[in-house]
Design a protein around this motif. Structure first.
Motif, mmCIF file in Angstrom:
data_model
loop_
_atom_site.group_PDB
_atom_site.id
_atom_site.type_symbol
_atom_site.label_atom_id
_atom_site.label_comp_id
_atom_site.label_asym_id
_atom_site.label_seq_id
_atom_site.Cartn_x
_atom_site.Cartn_y
_atom_site.Cartn_z
ATOM 1 N N HIS A 114 -7.786 -19.896 43.163
ATOM 2 C CA HIS A 114 -7.132 -20.235 44.432
ATOM 3 C C HIS A 114 -8.140 -20.252 45.583
ATOM 4 O O HIS A 114 -8.137 -21.166 46.415
ATOM 5 N N ALA A 135 -4.699 -25.383 44.968
ATOM 6 C CA ALA A 135 -4.687 -24.142 45.765
ATOM 7 C C ALA A 135 -3.270 -23.777 46.165
ATOM 8 O O ALA A 135 -2.893 -22.593 46.150
ATOM 9 N N SER A 183 2.691 -21.802 50.942
ATOM 10 C CA SER A 183 2.143 -22.535 49.803
ATOM 11 C C SER A 183 3.014 -23.735 49.451
ATOM 12 O O SER A 183 2.514 -24.829 49.171
#
Length: 243
Positions: free
Chosen positions: A62, A104, A129
């Protein structure tokens, strides 16, 4: 009838935010990334949850994908680079999407779900996210449909979310300063709860502020573009009669 010359592209030094943006990104990455290059969980800035052996490798992935996203995003929002180096813009754009933002963001869902910083940070990480993945995927879809104005708007939002991690670290500092004297009162002496609260302020506030700022800038530019378009029936150099 008179002709009008096309607007000249501004040189890089007339975009005073480009150099500071790149410097901030470089400084943030230089500070944040090296501990993860050791591949040693002891150097992690995020506490791995006990018994989860998958967390740290995915956290490193990530971080590395986020590094790619932040580095390439600077070139995506640089107007001179976009205008003069179309091929470079497309290449860095693909790198940003496929090697940066999308992986990511997806990995961020796992990292956010397993955070040890409390439920507020968990929800903020999941929301951030998910929004990053959605805005990036929408921007990519708009580009494939050749709807480039909408593509730029959605990728501008994706850029804002990519940079929110850096702003959250800045916000955490005054949040910690304000909340630390309240450890024995508001937090009942629980320093961990105080730190988690300060962290949650940063992860909630930073994407909100950057998305609001981005849409404000986009609307100003849209309004400016509308004013620049001559009224229907106007001929270059000849005003439209009124009254």
């Amino acid at each position: 009838m008179t002709s009008t010359a096309p607007p000249r592209q501004k040189t890089w030094w007339r975009r005073p935010w480009i150099a500071p943006l790149m410097m901030v990104v470089a400084a943030f990455l230089a500070f944040s990334v090296p501990p993860y290059l050791t591949l040693d969980p002891a150097h992690s800035r995020l506490e791995p949850p006990p018994g989860n052996d998958l967390y740290y490798p995915l956290l490193v992935a990530h971080v590395l994908c986020g590094t790619v996203a932040m580095a390439t995003a600077c070139f995506q929002v640089w107007p001179a680079f976009r205008a003069r180096h179309r091929t470079g813009h497309r290449i860095t754009g693909r790198v940003y999407v496929y090697a940066g933002a999308l992986p990511a963001g997806v990995l961020g869902l796992y990292i956010g779900w397993h955070t040890t910083a409390g439920p507020s940070v968990l929800v903020a990480n999941l929301v951030g996210s998910a929004l990053w993945v959605v805005t990036t995927a929408t921007g990519l879809w708009m580009a494939r449909r050749r709807r480039y104005d909408e593509h730029r708007r959605w990728m501008s939002r994706s850029f804002a979310l990519a940079m929110s991690i850096a702003l959250s670290r800045v916000i955490n500092v005054p949040a910690m300063i304000v909340l630390t004297p309240q450890v024995d009162t508001a937090f009942g002496g629980n320093e961990v709860l105080m730190r988690n609260t300060a962290t949650s302020i940063g992860v909630w506030l930073s994407p909100l502020l950057l998305l609001l700022l981005t849409d404000w800038i986009l609307e100003r530019r849209k309004a400016g573009a509308r004013r620049a378009v001559p009224p229907r029936g106007a001929v270059a150099g000849v005003p439209v009669a009124t009254g």
